[in-house]
Write an enzyme that holds these catalytic residues in place. Structure first.
Site, PDB file in Angstrom:
ATOM      1  N   ARG A 304       0.830  -1.210   0.000  1.00  0.00           N
ATOM      2  CA  ARG A 304       0.000   0.000   0.000  1.00  0.00           C
ATOM      3  C   ARG A 304       0.867   1.264   0.000  1.00  0.00           C
ATOM      4  O   ARG A 304       0.485   2.281  -0.561  1.00  0.00           O
ATOM      5  CB  ARG A 304      -0.989   0.020   1.176  1.00  0.00           C
ATOM      6  CG  ARG A 304      -2.059   1.106   1.020  1.00  0.00           C
ATOM      7  CD  ARG A 304      -3.150   1.043   2.078  1.00  0.00           C
ATOM      8  NE  ARG A 304      -4.231   0.134   1.748  1.00  0.00           N
ATOM      9  CZ  ARG A 304      -5.310   0.460   1.017  1.00  0.00           C
ATOM     10  NH1 ARG A 304      -5.431   1.670   0.519  1.00  0.00           N
ATOM     11  NH2 ARG A 304      -6.244  -0.424   0.784  1.00  0.00           N
ATOM     12  N   GLU A 706      -9.835   5.398   7.351  1.00  0.00           N
ATOM     13  CA  GLU A 706      -8.429   5.778   7.228  1.00  0.00           C
ATOM     14  C   GLU A 706      -8.155   7.104   6.519  1.00  0.00           C
ATOM     15  O   GLU A 706      -7.290   7.859   6.937  1.00  0.00           O
ATOM     16  CB  GLU A 706      -7.666   4.669   6.480  1.00  0.00           C
ATOM     17  CG  GLU A 706      -7.568   3.387   7.257  1.00  0.00           C
ATOM     18  CD  GLU A 706      -7.126   2.241   6.362  1.00  0.00           C
ATOM     19  OE1 GLU A 706      -7.915   1.828   5.484  1.00  0.00           O
ATOM     20  OE2 GLU A 706      -6.000   1.773   6.533  1.00  0.00           O
TER      21      GLU A 706
END
Lengths: 757, 465
Positions: A304, A706
Site C-alpha cells: 500500500r 483511514e
C-alpha cells in the site's frame, strides 16, 4: 443518527473484554518477554517461579501441542521463542496463576539466560545486510531514465518517518474457556476473529470448528488488533487447553507497548524532476520499511505504500522501489492508513523540497499535478470520478486560502518570536484490501416471529460506528424502524471465514452483504404479501413497517406479514455473501485494478510556533472531504476529526524512542505522548464535497476510517514553513515526528547547505 | 479495616491498604465502569470522585483510581460511574456527550463523564474553559476532542445557574446526581477515624501519585500508613511576608488559597502545567520534593523561592533549606523515618517578579524536558535579588547558585546577561535521555531564561541578548 452504543458508553454499561463476568475458577496469565532485542536463549529456569503459591502452570514452547507458529502472511513468527529471540519483549513463556498479580510476579521470576547477539534496528543497515522480509518490489510507469533529461529542476532528498504506537486505550487481551468435547470459546479484543480462530486452531492442532471466537466490541483498534491480537488469544486458549480452566490474559500497558508492533518507521531517498511550468515529470524513490522481527502484515503494508507513493498526483514517469527490512524491533503492523501515509509523506517531502529549490509555494506544485479524470495510476488503474481538483478548489474558496496566506504573512511580519505557518495536504486514498481475496463478507440475518431482526456479520465494532451503519442499512432495506434491529457480536460460529475489519472496508463489505441478505428476505416477504393482498409483487413495497401498494398504505403491517410468512413456512433467515466485483491485481506485472474506488479530499492546516521555546500549537484545520453520499454524517464527521488529530499526533509529538540495543524507551503513557484536549486544533472545520458517490460504496457512502488520517501530514509542513519564517537559513528537514526538540534545534540551526542539494 | 461509602453502599474491607482503589472497584466490588488504561494516571479512564467533608462542607474531587491507595479512601465517599447513573435517564453530562457524539469506542468515556461530573459539583465559576480543564487528564484516542469540547460547552451551560450555596441539592434537582447524595454527609460522619497501628509501617504514602506508578506491587504487599492519617497539619498559612505550607497539602489546595493566588497571580497558569486535575487533587507538595525527580515542577518553583523545610521524626524537629535536600540523583539529605512537615518561604515583594517556565513534548500532563523558575527584585535599575532554578539539567532539581549570585547586585544589561549565559552553561550538566538530548536541554534552558527576561522587561527583552 447517533452511534447505537452511545447510551451504553456514557453510562459505563458497555461491555469490553475485561468487563465480561468471569467464571468461578478463572485463571490469569502473564507473558514473560525477552530482555534483549537479539539473543540466543541458553536456558529457561522456571523453578523459582513455579514454587510461588498460586502458580498453576508455566507454559513454554515445548508445551505447544500443534504448531508453534502465528505468522499470518508468512509463517515466520513463533508464539513462544525456542532458541533465539529477535526483539525485546518477544514472548518466551506464559505464566498461568490464580490471580493476575501472582502471574505477574512469577513472570518476573522466570530466569532466562541469554547470549546476546548484535541487534539491527535501522532498516538501511538491515537492507545492507540483506535482512529482508520479502524480496523488494518496484512500481513504475513511463520511462524514468529518459524523463530526467526533460526536467528543468531536479531535486534529491532523504526522509525519515517515525512509527506510531496505536495506544488503543483498551490493551490487548483475550478470555478463553473450555466447553464440552475440547471446544474452546474465546473472547478476544481483535479486529480479525477468523485470524484468531485460525491461529488458535494451528497452535492447538485442532480443527477450526472446535474454536469459537466472539467479539462484542473493542476499546479502540486502529489496526493494532488486526493481526496482533491473535498471539495473545492463542496464549489464553493454549493455557485453557493445557489446564482445562478458563484463562484470562489482559496485557498491562507496559507489556502491550513493549511487545506489540506499531506503525512502520520508514527511511527513504527521493529524486524528483519538474518542468519549467511545475509539472512533475519524473519521480524516483527508494523506501526502506522498518518491518521489525517478523513479517506480520508488513508485506501488505509495503504494497500500500507503493500504491500511494505518488499521492494525489499524476506523474508520467516513476520508479519506486520498496524494501521490507527485517530488524530487531517488535513486528510492526497495521495502523490506520496501512503504509499509505508513509508513501504520501515522501512525495509531499519531495514536493516541499522542490518548492524550496525553485522558490515557489509548494501549493503551486501540488495544484499543477493533481490527478485528473482518466489519468493512469502507477499501478495501472485509471482514475475515475476524480475529485482532487474539485476538493482543492472548494477548499480554496470556502476557506479563502488567499486571505489565510495573507494573514499569516502579516502575522509573521508583526511578530518576532511567534511565527505562523500553513500547508495543504491533498488526499487520494484507494479503497479495498489490496489482497483481492480478502474483499468478501457475509451477513446472517434472522427475522424472528415477533418481527424483530437480528444481524450478524464479520464487522468488528471498535468505535467507528460500523454496527450503527449496519443497523441503518438493515432498517432501510427492510423498510422497518431501526429499533427492531439488533446487531450482534461478531462470532465465528455465526459468520465464518471473515476478513478482518480493516482497510476502511468494514461498512462497505459487510454492508453489501447485509444489503444482499435483506434484499432476498424482502423479495420473499413481498411475494407473501402479494399472495395475501392479491396483487403483483412489483406493485408492493415495505415502508415504515407497513406494506404499501403503489405507494399507498395497506392494512398489512410488518409484524403481520412476518407471522403470515412463518405460517407459510417461508425462510425468515438469509445469509448474504458479497465479493467486490471488478478488482484484481497482477503482482508479476505490478499492474491491475486493485481499488473499488478512491476517496479524495483537501486538508489545510495552520500552526503557530513559539520561537522562543520551540513549542507549537495547531490552530485551524480546514477540510473538504469526499464522503460520497454519507449514510451517517455524524459518525463520518467523528471519523474525520479523530483521524486528523491522530495524523497530526503522528507527525508532531508521538515519538517512538528505541535505544541502540533495540529497547523501547517510550514504553508508557508518561514517555509516549499522544494529543490531549489542549493539543487538539483550535478549530476543525470540515465541509462535505457534494458528490453522488460510487456504486461500489455501500449506498454510495464512501469508506471513511483511514483517509482523513492523512490530512494530519499538513501539520508537519506547516511547522516547517513557520520555522523558515523565523530562521531563513533553515533548510526543510524531513525528519518526522517534528517534536518541540527538533523544532527548537531547527529554529536556531545555522544550516548553510546549498538549497539545490 | 478500611471503611468508606462506595456509591450508595457502605463498605468495610480488610483488603491490603496499598491495593489500588481501581482494583478494589473493578475486581472486589465488581463495578466495571471505571476502566484500566495505563495504571499510571496518564489516561484518566479510571477517574472516580472522592467526596469528603471539608470545613463542614461536602466537597468532591476527581482522582485517578489507579493511583489512589485504598487506605486513603477511608471515611470518604467514592463515586464511580455506576454511582451517578439515574434510572432510565441520562444526566446532563451524559446527555451532552451523547448529543455531541463525543464518544466513539467508549472505553475512555466513563472517565470523561466522571471528570465532567466533578467539574459540575466543584466549579465555582463554570465556563467552557474550566470544563475543558477538568478533562485535561483524560485521553481519548478516537474523537480528536472537538466533539468533547462541544459537550464541555453544553455542560458548562447546564451548570450556569448552579446554586453555589447548596450545589449538591441543586445538582440532584437538575438530574446531575442521584438523590442518595443528600444523605452522604451524615453517613460519612458515622465512619470512625482509622486507628493508627502501634507497629511502625514499612512505608508512609501520601498522594501515591509516584509510588503507585513506580512500585504498585511492592506497595500492595507492604504495610503502609497514610500520611493523611498521621498528625500533620493540613494548611497554608500566609503572614505578611512568609508563607508556610504543610507537607500534606495537595497541589490543588494551593489553588484554593486566595491569599496565595493574590501573591502569585499566575499560579494557576503555572500549576496547569503540573500534571492534570485528578493528579493535582492527590499529589502533595512534600511528595513532589521527596520524589527527588530531577524535573520536579514544585521543587524547581520552591528552589527559586528559597524554601526552608521543617522536618520531623517523632518528636524531633529540624530545619534545612530546600537546596540542601538534594544530594544526588534520587538522593536526599533525609532519613527514612523523617517527614517533611512544613515548607516555608518568603513571599515575593511588590517589586519582585516570579516566573515559572516549562517545556515538555506535550504542554499538559507531561514531564518537563526542562523547567525553570526565577525570582528577581529590581530597585532603581539594580537587581537586588536574583534566584534561578532549573530541572532536567542536573541529577536533581538545581538551584543555579553561581549564576544567581553573579546577577544579584548587577544592572540588568547586555553584559550581565551575556555573562549569565556563560555561567548557566558552566553550572548545568544535562544528559541525553527520553526527554531530550543534552544539547537540546542546554539550548532550551537558555531560551527559557530569555522567557524569564521577557516576563521582566516585556517584548524588548531581545535587546538584552
Amino acid at each position: 443518527m447517533k452511534n447505537i452504543d452511545t447510551v451504553g458508553h456514557v453510562t459505563g454499561k458497555s461491555v469490553y473484554l475485561d468487563d465480561i463476568p468471569t467464571i468461578a475458577g478463572t485463571l490469569h496469565a502473564a507473558v514473560v518477554g525477552s530482555e534483549f532485542a537479539h539473543a540466543k536463549i541458553i536456558n529457561i529456569n522456571i523453578n523459582e517461579a513455579a514454587k510461588i503459591e498460586g502458580v498453576v502452570k508455566i507454559i513454554l514452547h515445548s508445551d505447544i501441542p500443534g504448531e508453534n507458529q502465528i505468522g499470518g502472511i508468512i509463517e515466520d513468527e513463533m508464539l513462544l521463542a525456542e532458541h533465539e529471540v529477535h526483539y525485546q519483549g518477544q514472548p518466551i513463556a506464559v505464566v498461568v496463576a490464580e490471580s493476575e498479580r501472582i502471574a505477574r510476579r512469577a513472570a518476573h521470576m522466570v530466569k532466562v539466560t541469554y547470549e546476546e547477539l548484535a541487534p539491527v534496528t535501522n532498516p538501511r543497515e538491515a537492507k545492507e545486510k540483506s535482512l529482508l522480509l520479502i524480496p523488494p518490489r518496484t512500481f513504475s510507469m513511463g520511462n524514468i531514465d529518459e524523463a530526467w533529461r526533460k526536467c528543468k529542476h531536479i531535486v534529491n532528498g532523504t526522509v525519515e518517518i517515525g512509527g506510531q504506537e496505536h495506544l488503543y486505550i483498551e490493551t490487548q487481551g483475550a478470555y478463553a474457556y473450555p466447553m464440552e468435547g475440547g471446544y474452546i470459546r474465546v473472547h478476544s479484543s481483535t479486529q480479525g476473529p477468523t485470524a484468531v480462530q485460525k491461529t488458535i486452531s494451528k497452535v492447538l492442532g485442532v480443527p477450526m470448528h472446535l474454536i469459537e471466537v466472539d467479539v462484542v466490541r473493542l476499546g479502540g483498534g486502529f489496526g493494532g488488533k488486526e493481526d496482533q491480537a491473535s498471539g495473545f488469544a492463542a496464549m489464553a486458549a493454549l493455557a485453557t487447553h493445557i489446564t482445562g480452566k478458563p484463562v484470562k490474559l489482559v496485557l498491562p500497558r507496559h507489556d502491550d507497548m513493549r511487545i506489540t508492533g506499531k506503525r512502520h518507521p520508514y527511511s527513504a531517498d527521493f529524486k524528483i524532476g519538474l518542468s519549467d511550468d511545475l509539472k512533475i515529470l519524473a519521480y524516483e524513490a527508494t523506501l526502506y520499511q522498518n518491518g521489525g522481527a517478523a513479517a506480520d502484515l508488513s508485506p501488505a503494508i509495503l504494497e500500500r505504500t507503493l500504491f500511494h507513493s505518488t499521492g494525489s498526483y499524476f506523474i508520467p514517469n516513476t520508479r519506486v522501489t520498496a524494501y521490507s527490512c527485517k530488524t530487531n524491533l517488535p513486528p510492526n503492523t497495521a495502523f490506520r492508513g496501512f503504509g499509505g501515509p508513509q508513501g504520501m509523506f515522501v512525495i509531499e517531502s519531495a514536493i516541499a523540497k522542490a518548492a524550496e529549490h525553485i522558490g515557489v509555494d509548494a501549493i503551486d506544485i501540488q495544484k499543477a499535478n493533481l490527478l485528473k479524470e482518466n489519468d493512469e495510476f502507477q499501478y495501472g488503474q485509471r482514475a475515475e470520478n476524480v475529485n482532487a481538483h474539485k476538493c482543492i478548489e472548494l477548499a480554496s474558496n470556502k476557506f479563502n486560502l488567499v486571505n489565510l496566506k495573507k494573514s499569516i504573512e502579516n502575522y509573521n511580519k508583526n511578530n518576532k518570536y511567534s511565527k505562523s505557518g500553513l500547508a495543504i495536504m491533498p488526499l487520494c486514498f484507494g479503497i479495498s484490501f489490496t489482497n483481492t481475496a480478502m474483499n468478501q463478507a457475509r451477513a446472517l440475518v434472522h427475522i424472528y416471529q415477533d418481527g424483530s431482526v437480528s444481524v450478524s456479520t464479520g464487522a468488528i465494532e471498535m468505535g467507528q460506528g460500523v454496527n450503527t451503519k449496519l443497523a441503518q442499512i438493515t432498517a432501510l432495506m427492510l423498510g422497518i424502524s431501526i429499533q427492531r434491529v439488533k446487531v450482534h457480536s461478531t462470532n465465528t460460529t455465526r459468520v465464518a471465514n471473515t476478513s478482518p475489519t480493516a482497510a476502511s472496508t468494514g461498512a462497505d463489505l459487510n454492508g453489501h452483504a447485509v444489503r444482499i441478505a435483506t434484499s432476498a428476505l424482502k423479495k420473499r416477504l413481498i411475494s407473501v404479501a402479494a399472495q395475501e393482498l392479491g396483487c403483483s409483487e412489483d406493485e408492493l413495497n415495505i415502508e415504515n413497517e407497513t406494506i404499501t401498494l403503489n405507494g399507498k398504505i395497506t392494512h398489512l403491517s410488518w409484524q403481520n406479514l412476518i407471522k403470515k410468512a412463518h405460517l407459510k413456512r417461508i425462510a425468515l433467515t438469509e445469509n448474504g455473501h458479497y465479493a467486490t466485483p471488478i478488482i484484481y491485481f497482477d503482482k508479476t506485472k505490478e499492474k491491475g485494478h486493485p481499488f473499488a474506488y478512491h476517496v479524495y479530499g483537501t486538508g489545510i492546516i495552520t500552526v503557530t510556533v513559539d520561537c522562543l521555546r520551540g513549542t507549537y500549537c495547531i490552530d485551524d484545520v480546514y477540510i473538504v472531504h469526499d464522503f460520497g453520499n454519507s449514510i451517517n454524517s455524524i459518525i463520518d464527521l467523528g471519523q474525520v476529526e479523530g483521524a486528523v488529530v491522530q495524523g497530526i499526533g503522528w507527525v508532531t509529538m508521538e515519538e517512538l524512542a528505541f535505544d541502540k540495543k533495540g529497547k523501547l524507551l517510550s514504553n508508557s503513557l508518561s514517555t509516549y505522548k499522544v494529543p490531549d484536549i489542549f493539543f487538539a486544533p483550535k478549530t476543525i472545520e470540515c465541509i462535505a464535497l457534494p458528490t453522488e458517490g460510487p456504486n461500489l460504496a455501500i449506498l454510495r457512502s464512501k469508506a471513511i476510517g483511514e483517509p482523513p488520517f492523512m490530512y494530519g501530514i499538513a501539520a508537519f509542513f506547516a511547522i516547517q514553513n513557520a520555522i523558515k519564517s523565523f530562521n531563513p537559513k533553515h533548510r526543510f528537514k524531513f525528519d518526522s515526528p517534528l517534536t518541540p526538540e527538533k523544532v527548537l534545534m531547527q529554529l536556531y540551526s545555522k544550516d548553510e547547505t546549498d538549497i539545490t542539494k | 479495616m478500611i471503611s468508606f461509602i462506595l456509591n450508595e453502599k457502605l463498605v468495610s474491607t480488610s483488603n491490603n491498604p496499598g491495593m489500588s482503589l481501581l482494583d478494589f472497584i473493578r475486581y472486589e466490588a465488581n463495578l466495571p465502569g471505571a476502566k484500566i488504561g495505563c495504571r499510571e494516571g496518564d489516561c484518566g479512564a479510571c477517574t472516580v470522585l472522592i467526596g469528603e467533608i471539608n470545613d463542614g462542607i461536602m466537597a468532591y474531587r476527581s482522582v485517578t483510581s489507579c493511583l489512589f491507595p485504598l487506605i486513603n479512601a477511608h471515611g470518604k465517599h467514592v463515586v464511580t460511574i455506576e454511582g451517578i447513573n439515574l434510572n432510565n435517564k441520562l444526566t446532563p453530562v451524559q446527555q451532552a456527550i451523547a448529543d455531541n457524539a463525543a464518544t466513539q469506542c467508549g472505553f475512555c468515556t466513563p472517565g470523561f463523564v466522571m471528570s465532567f461530573t466533578g467539574f459540575c459539583i466543584s466549579s465555582k465559576e463554570p465556563s467552557t474553559q474550566k470544563a475543558i480543564e477538568a478533562v485535561a487528564g483524560n485521553i481519548c484516542r478516537c474523537t480528536g476532542y472537538k466533539s468533547i469540547e462541544r459537550a464541555a460547552k453544553d455542560i458548562a451551560k447546564a451548570v450556569q445557574n448552579k446554586d453555589l450555596n447548596d450545589p449538591i441539592n441543586w445538582l440532584i434537582q437538575h438530574g446531575f446526581l442521584p438523590k442518595y447524595f443528600t444523605e452522604i454527609p451524615e453517613r460519612l460522619k458515622q465512619i470512625q477515624p482509622q486507628t493508627i497501628s502501634e507497629k511502625k509501617p514499612d512505608k508512609i504514602i501520601a498522594g501515591g501519585t509516584d509510588l503507585m506508578v513506580q512500585q504498585p506491587d511492592s506497595i500492595y504487599r507492604q504495610k503502609i500508613e497514610s500520611a493523611f492519617n498521621i498528625n500533620l497539619p493540613h494548611e497554608i498559612i500566609i503572614s505578611n511576608c512568609t508563607c508556610t505550607i504543610s507537607g500534606a497539602t495537595t497541589v490543588n489546595d494551593l489553588l484554593k488559597n486566595d491569599k496565595l493566588l493574590s501573591r502569585f497571580p499566575e499560579l494557576d497558569n503555572y500549576l496547569m502545567l503540573v500534571s492534570s486535575e485528578p493528579i493535582r487533587n492527590m499529589a502533595t507538595i512534600a511528595g513532589n520534593l521527596i520524589n527527588a525527580s530531577p524535573i520536579g515542577d514544585l521543587s524547581v518553583m520552591l528552589l527559586a523561592l528559597n524554601a526552608q523545610l521543617t522536618i520531623i521524626n517523632g518528636d524531633k524537629t529540624r530545619q534545612i533549606p530546600l537546596n540542601k535536600l538534594f544530594t544526588g540523583y534520587k538522593q536526599l539529605a533525609i532519613e527514612h523515618e523523617e517527614l517533611i512537615q512544613l515548607i516555608t518561604f518568603e513571599l515575593p515583594k511588590s517589586n519582585a517578579t516570579f516566573n515559572f517556565e516549562k517545556v515538555s513534548k506535550r504542554k499538559h500532563l507531561d514531564i518537563a524536558s526542562v523547567n525553570t523558575a526565577m525570582l528577581i527584585e529590581i530597585d532603581n535599575g539594580i537587581i537586588t535579588k536574583f534566584r534561578l532554578s532549573a530541572g532536567g539539567v542536573a541529577p536533581f532539581p538545581l538551584y543555579l547558585e553561581k549564576t544567581s549570585k553573579y546577577i544579584a547586585g548587577k544592572h540588568l544589561d547586555k553584559g550581565t546577561i551575556a555573562k549569565a549565559f556563560e555561567l548557566i552553561d558552566e553550572e548545568i550538566s544535562p544528559i541525553s535521555d527520553i526527554r531530550g538530548t543534552a544539547e537540546y536541554k542546554r539550548l532550551l534552558l537558555k531560551q527559557l531564561f530569555k522567557a524569564h527576561l521577557q516576563k521582566v522587561v516585556g517584548d524588548e527583552f531581545y535587546k538584552l541578548i
